[in-house]
Each structure stands twice: as C-alpha cells, then as structure tokens.
Design an enzyme around this catalytic site. Structure first.
Site, mmCIF file in Angstrom:
data_model
loop_
_atom_site.group_PDB
_atom_site.id
_atom_site.type_symbol
_atom_site.label_atom_id
_atom_site.label_comp_id
_atom_site.label_asym_id
_atom_site.label_seq_id
_atom_site.Cartn_x
_atom_site.Cartn_y
_atom_site.Cartn_z
ATOM 1 N N GLN A 144 6.182 -12.156 2.648
ATOM 2 C CA GLN A 144 5.446 -11.233 3.509
ATOM 3 C C GLN A 144 4.455 -11.944 4.431
ATOM 4 O O GLN A 144 3.897 -12.997 4.089
ATOM 5 C CB GLN A 144 4.689 -10.221 2.637
ATOM 6 C CG GLN A 144 5.586 -9.419 1.717
ATOM 7 C CD GLN A 144 6.482 -8.444 2.445
ATOM 8 O OE1 GLN A 144 6.050 -7.727 3.337
ATOM 9 N NE2 GLN A 144 7.758 -8.414 2.072
ATOM 10 N N LYS A 160 -3.721 -9.168 4.625
ATOM 11 C CA LYS A 160 -2.406 -8.594 4.887
ATOM 12 C C LYS A 160 -2.562 -7.513 5.949
ATOM 13 O O LYS A 160 -3.328 -6.558 5.757
ATOM 14 C CB LYS A 160 -1.800 -7.977 3.616
ATOM 15 C CG LYS A 160 -1.275 -8.993 2.624
ATOM 16 C CD LYS A 160 -0.486 -8.315 1.509
ATOM 17 C CE LYS A 160 0.118 -9.344 0.543
ATOM 18 N NZ LYS A 160 0.910 -8.690 -0.523
ATOM 19 N N ASP A 179 5.298 -4.981 2.900
ATOM 20 C CA ASP A 179 4.157 -4.658 2.040
ATOM 21 C C ASP A 179 3.247 -3.669 2.761
ATOM 22 O O ASP A 179 3.065 -3.741 3.982
ATOM 23 C CB ASP A 179 3.362 -5.916 1.700
ATOM 24 C CG ASP A 179 3.950 -6.670 0.519
ATOM 25 O OD1 ASP A 179 5.037 -6.292 0.052
ATOM 26 O OD2 ASP A 179 3.321 -7.654 0.075
ATOM 27 N N THR A 260 -7.940 -9.420 0.172
ATOM 28 C CA THR A 260 -7.962 -9.624 -1.285
ATOM 29 C C THR A 260 -8.681 -10.926 -1.591
ATOM 30 O O THR A 260 -8.328 -11.976 -1.056
ATOM 31 C CB THR A 260 -6.529 -9.700 -1.847
ATOM 32 O OG1 THR A 260 -5.812 -8.528 -1.479
ATOM 33 C CG2 THR A 260 -6.551 -9.847 -3.368
ATOM 34 N N LEU A 263 -8.847 -15.732 -6.418
ATOM 35 C CA LEU A 263 -9.380 -15.772 -7.772
ATOM 36 C C LEU A 263 -10.537 -16.749 -7.903
ATOM 37 O O LEU A 263 -10.510 -17.842 -7.341
ATOM 38 C CB LEU A 263 -8.279 -16.143 -8.769
ATOM 39 C CG LEU A 263 -7.228 -15.053 -9.016
ATOM 40 C CD1 LEU A 263 -6.218 -15.521 -10.039
ATOM 41 C CD2 LEU A 263 -7.871 -13.759 -9.477
ATOM 42 N N ASP A 328 8.758 -3.533 -7.655
ATOM 43 C CA ASP A 328 8.972 -4.913 -7.196
ATOM 44 C C ASP A 328 8.219 -5.955 -8.018
ATOM 45 O O ASP A 328 7.945 -7.042 -7.535
ATOM 46 C CB ASP A 328 8.552 -5.017 -5.718
ATOM 47 C CG ASP A 328 9.061 -6.286 -5.049
ATOM 48 O OD1 ASP A 328 10.247 -6.608 -5.223
ATOM 49 O OD2 ASP A 328 8.271 -6.955 -4.358
ATOM 50 N N GLU A 333 1.782 -13.138 -13.058
ATOM 51 C CA GLU A 333 0.963 -14.348 -13.208
ATOM 52 C C GLU A 333 -0.035 -14.205 -14.337
ATOM 53 O O GLU A 333 -0.533 -13.105 -14.618
ATOM 54 C CB GLU A 333 0.199 -14.657 -11.910
ATOM 55 C CG GLU A 333 1.065 -15.161 -10.770
ATOM 56 C CD GLU A 333 1.815 -14.050 -10.063
ATOM 57 O OE1 GLU A 333 2.924 -14.332 -9.537
ATOM 58 O OE2 GLU A 333 1.321 -12.908 -10.050
ATOM 59 N N ASP A 348 -0.400 -8.460 -6.207
ATOM 60 C CA ASP A 348 0.704 -8.133 -5.309
ATOM 61 C C ASP A 348 1.254 -6.730 -5.580
ATOM 62 O O ASP A 348 2.346 -6.543 -6.106
ATOM 63 C CB ASP A 348 1.827 -9.174 -5.427
ATOM 64 C CG ASP A 348 1.401 -10.537 -4.904
ATOM 65 O OD1 ASP A 348 0.551 -10.582 -3.995
ATOM 66 O OD2 ASP A 348 1.904 -11.555 -5.404
#
Length: 463
Positions: A144, A160, A179, A260, A263, A328, A333, A348
């Site tokens: 994406q 995104k 997405d 987003t 982390l 999807d 993870e 995601d």
C-alpha cells in the site's frame, strides 16, 4: 450512474484494470451512497443488504459515559467529548516521552489501562496531529501507498493517504481495494474500547503535501511526485505502487490521511504467518476453509498455541476483525524480545470498513473452530450486546445504555477528521456483535463454559 476507469488491487497479488461503477441509489443503498466495484470471485449477495437509516442523534451527556476499563470491569467514566486541537502554539515541543515511557512497560499492552480520552493520550494525539514534519521517506515494505514521516523531536510515524470517501461500499472480496485511512483510525479506537490496547495510536491529519512533505522528502520518494491539473500527486514506492495508482492533493496542496505512531523505542518485530491465512486465489481454498477439525488437528497441535497468550490473542484479533469486516490479517506481529509470550499486535487495520451490508462469516472461523475466548473479552462483548438489545425494545422505565457503535462514535468524535466512520459501518458492528455472541454461545453449548471461556491468567488448552 456514471463510470470511471481505475486499477483495483484484488487479494495479495492480482492487479487488474477494471471499470468501477459508482451507483447512486442502487443495490439497496441510500441515495448519495457510492459503490466501488472490483473484480468478483462470487456475485454480490444483494440479500445481505438491509435498510439503513441515519442514526438518531446521540445524547453525548449520556453516551459520554464512555466505557473504560478498570481491573477488567467495565465502569462508566465521564469524559469531555471535545475534538483534539490541531493548533500548535509557538515553542510548544512534542512530548514523545509519554509514548516512550509506555513502551518500557511490559509485553501485555502498548499503552496503560486508561480511557482513550485520558490527558496523556490526548496530548500524544495532539502531537501526532500537529508536530512539524522534519523528513519524509519511503514507507516500510508492503503493498500500500504510505509515507514514513519523522516528526519534530525524532518520533517516526506512518502516513496513509485517504483513498476512498467514507460512504464508499467496496463490492467484491472482503479484502479488496486500497487500505482505508479511516479504518486505521477506527481500529485504534475499537481496540481500546475492547480493552486490548495492542493497536498503536492513530489520528487523522490533513497535511499540506506541497509545503510540509515535498520539501523534506528523500529523493526516492520525491521522484514519485508530479503535478497534474494544478494538483500535486505522488505514488510512492511499494509492491503495487505505480503512477496509475497515484493519490493527489486538493488544489491548495492539502491531503487527508491517517498518522500512526511508530512503536516506542523502535523494538524489533517478529512477523508470524496467521494459521488462518487465506490463499488469495480464486480457485484454491485454504485447508481451514474445508476442514472443520483444522483447529484441533493443526492449530492446537502446535506448542505455541497450547500455552501462553498466543491463541487467545488471535481470538481477540478475530473478534475485532469480524466487527469491522477485516479479512486481511494474513500475518501478525509480536515484539521479538518477549519471545513466545509477546502479545499479538493489532496493526494494519486498513482493509476494514469495506462493505457494511455484508457480514463475512469466514472471518469468524478461527473462533468458531477453536472455541476459546478470554473471560474479559467475553464479558465486554456481553455488556455491549446487552446494551444493543436494550435499544431494540427499550422500556420507558429503564435507562437505555449506549451500544458499541454509539460508544465508538463518541470516541471517534475527538479525532480532527471526524466524522471518521459512515453510519452504516457503525450499525453493522452492532449487527455483527449479535452474530459473534451467538457464535460463542454455540461453542459453550457444544463443549462447556469452563472449556470455552478461559480465565485471563490461565492458558488455553485442548479440551
């Protein structure tokens, strides 16, 4: 009706040029709703449609009792339903230490047990929505279009862009289409309301691509920018990125999208293949789609799913994915340093919110086959379902409690790009919740409650 040509991504590898049909007042949709048509594996089931109507106005004073979690018990907490500010004061430095401190906690959650509208979370979200972009690079690998941003203070985040309008219905496979940026936002809020807290914070942001991103973009990303009809367009670098799939700004250079947060403390992530991964092929089904004993003979036969949190984490993910229609989740993870005890991250979520008129029961198959669920998750689902049932036949002598969709809508109302989710997707969640509860009850009837509903501190085991 009118037609336009667009390239549609189907599954994980088929790129096909299709004629998208945008239909107004067709297929049972409300007037003004639009449909994005992609190549089909099976005909669209018109029977899955239901008459949809705009929801009644929400009494924010009542629904303002957004459900927060304290010691695994749902309690009403009064919150100020106020949109997060996008105005940044001069000299106001981002406070990324909040996120980094949370990242040093433990393997069980990404942020602490607190309402999504806590002061620390609101501050973090404000910084995500307003901090200056100091560099822009090609996003991490994937299919994406996305941009990896570095914000003032060194914090990385993923942007995104908005690809579809919120009222768009995607016809075809549940995992079809680009997405959806608003699905990433909604996924974060729903993850928190369900008490999982394993989705990185996401916020909507309107970015000036021409003045904020392009001047600080690395060359590899900058090479994908061009101007068309007075608009700045780009197509990025990814598996399916190409000029024909570009996204363009408004005439003044603005582009809406989701941001987003990366982390905290840049941990190494381990990617695992989901045991219920699809084949993404028209003529080949995965084994779990035809073998009703697949969970017992294959999944629960693996040591990874016989002890520790992994199986129950995947059941939590199944719950969330079914509610938002995300088919999807082919991989997942965990944070590497926690080994097999690391929790499954809810990352995601962009393939959610595709078709609010269709409930893809195959998404629920892991739960239906394995029949295991955390006690805390089951408690929340029952509470939300009871509230929704109360609204279907309210008594004048009882206070009608807010449903899951109403609570989520209030939580999302703080986002700068609110309204985030179209009302048919919200009502679809309540409808799917009822089916989810029935599926768990069927498991309990098939086995017994002690086998199906697992104490949060106990391991899941084969019955």
């Amino acid at each position: 009706m009118y037609y336009y040509t667009r390239i549609a991504i189907v599954g994980a590898g088929i790129v096909a040029v299709s004629v998208a049909i945008v239909v107004l007042s067709r297929h049972g949709h409300n007037a003004g709703e639009s449909v994005y048509s992609v190549p089909l594996d099976s005909p669209f089931d018109g029977a899955a449609h239901e008459a949809s109507r705009a929801p009644a106005p929400i009494d924010t004073k009542h629904v303002g009792k957004v459900l927060a979690e304290t010691d695994s018990v749902l309690v009403p907490v009064t919150v100020a339903v106020k949109r997060i500010s996008t105005v940044r004061r001069n000299g106001d430095s981002p406070r990324w230490h909040i996120w980094r401190q949370w990242g040093e906690r433990d393997a069980h959650e990404l942020y602490p047990e607190a309402p999504l509208q806590s002061s620390d979370m609101r501050r973090l979200m404000h910084d995500l929505a307003t901090a200056k972009v100091v560099s822009a690079a090609v996003g991490y690998r994937g299919t994406q279009l996305k941009v990896l941003l570095t914000l003032e203070g060194g914090q990385k985040a993923v942007f995104k862009p908005k690809r579809f309008d919120r009222d768009l219905t995607i016809i075809g496979n549940t995992y079809s289409g680009f997405d959806r940026h608003n699905a990433e936002i909604a996924g974060f809020h729903l993850d928190g309301l369900l008490g999982f807290r394993r989705s990185p914070p996401v916020i909507g942001r309107i970015v000036n691509i021409t003045s904020e991103v392009l001047p600080v973009a690395e060359q590899r990303l900058k090479d994908t920018f061009y101007t068309h009809g007075g608009h700045t367009c780009f197509y990025g670098v990814c598996k399916y990125c190409q000029k024909a799939l570009s996204e363009c700004t408004t005439s003044d250079g603005m582009m809406e999208g989701s941001v987003t947060i990366w982390l905290a403390n840049s941990p190494d992530l381990k990617t695992w293949r989901h045991p219920y991964q699809r084949t993404y092929r028209r003529n080949k089904k995965a084994r779990w789609e035809s073998d009703r004993q697949y969970c017992k003979t294959t999944v629960l036969a693996q040591a990874l799913f016989q002890k520790g949190p992994r199986l129950l984490d995947l059941m939590d993910a199944t719950v969330m994915d079914f509610l938002v229609g995300n088919a999807d989740r082919h991989h997942y993870e965990t944070i590497s340093k926690y080994g097999d005890s690391g929790r499954v991250l809810m990352m995601d979520n962009g393939k959610s919110l595709g078709n609010s008129y269709y409930d893809d029961m195959s998404i629920l198959e892991p739960l239906v086959q394995c029949c295991r669920l955390r006690e805390s998750t089951w408690s929340r689902l029952k509470t939300f379902h009871r509230h929704w049932q109360g609204q279907q036949s309210p008594s004048r002598h009882l206070t009608v409690e807010p449903s899951l969709s109403q609570i989520l809508n209030v939580s999302l109302s703080v986002d700068p790009v609110s309204p985030v989710v179209y009302h048919t997707h919200l009502t679809a969640m309540d409808r799917r919740l009822a089916k989810l509860v029935e599926a768990v009850k069927a498991c309990i009837a098939r086995y017994n409650k002690d086998t199906v509903i697992v104490d949060d501190d106990q391991r899941a085991h084969i019955a």
